[in-house]
Design a protein around this motif. Sequence first.
Motif, short mmCIF file in Angstrom:
data_model
loop_
_atom_site.label_atom_id
_atom_site.label_comp_id
_atom_site.label_asym_id
_atom_site.label_seq_id
_atom_site.Cartn_x
_atom_site.Cartn_y
_atom_site.Cartn_z
N GLN A 244 64.29 -16.77 41.56
CA GLN A 244 63.32 -17.60 42.30
C GLN A 244 63.61 -17.57 43.79
N LYS B 281 59.15 -5.18 41.93
CA LYS B 281 59.93 -6.34 42.35
C LYS B 281 60.27 -7.19 41.14
N VAL C 20 65.58 -8.92 48.76
CA VAL C 20 64.63 -8.38 47.80
C VAL C 20 65.41 -7.72 46.66
N LYS D 36 60.76 -10.36 38.77
CA LYS D 36 59.98 -11.57 38.52
C LYS D 36 60.85 -12.55 37.74
N TYR E 40 64.41 -15.17 45.53
CA TYR E 40 63.90 -13.93 46.12
C TYR E 40 62.40 -14.01 46.41
N LYS E 41 61.71 -14.89 45.70
CA LYS E 41 60.26 -14.97 45.84
C LYS E 41 59.90 -15.33 47.28
N ASP E 42 59.10 -14.54 47.89
CA ASP E 42 58.62 -14.74 49.26
C ASP E 42 59.72 -14.76 50.31
N SER E 43 60.92 -14.29 49.97
CA SER E 43 62.00 -14.24 50.95
C SER E 43 61.74 -13.14 51.96
N GLN E 44 62.11 -13.40 53.19
CA GLN E 44 61.98 -12.39 54.23
C GLN E 44 63.29 -11.65 54.49
N TRP F 169 60.59 -1.53 51.62
CA TRP F 169 60.47 -2.96 51.89
C TRP F 169 61.19 -3.32 53.18
N HIS G 4 60.03 -5.24 57.19
CA HIS G 4 60.64 -6.56 57.33
C HIS G 4 61.69 -6.59 58.45
#
Length: 171
Positions: free
Chosen positions: A51, A9, A60, A11, A53-57, A114, A118
């Motif tokens: 940023q 993923k 990705v 970063k 994308y971080k913890d997005s449901q 992923w 989801h």
Amino acid sequence: MGEEVIIRKVKVEDAQSVLSLMYKLDRESKFMLLEPEERTTTLEQQIQIIQSYKDSQNKVMYVLTNDDKALGFVDGIGNTANRNKHCMSLVIGLVQAISGQGFGKKLLNNLEGWAIPHGYSRLELTVMQHNERAKRLYESCGFKVEGLKRNSLVIDGKYVDELYMAKLLIG
């Protein structure tokens, strides 16, 4: 390539590398959407994008990297309305130097891995009709042509058709 290449993923620390990759893909491929010099994304904007994308449901991004630089990516963005939130659109890009080595398939497999947990049951993309290599990749991963988008792009002053392709992940 001598270095080990991995898929993971994205970063925030990848922002400069990803931005450089996007600019490189714009220059070396006529199969991506943007032309050379058309992209105006700044490093700060790229950091904000990553940023988000971080913890997005519902979105990705995976990068193919040798931890020195990004060599490819796959980006999946899901719909949010109740009627189509099971659908995810994707974009993929690889530098020419590593194409044809199975990395595209691995990137797509990561995205699929992923997407399913989801809640996504459909992956969608468009591909230029004359991009035989990409069509073969998508077909080998289970994508099917669902339609033709006529005169959807202009490349070198000529209209180009795109194919709609999709893969059903469940049912």
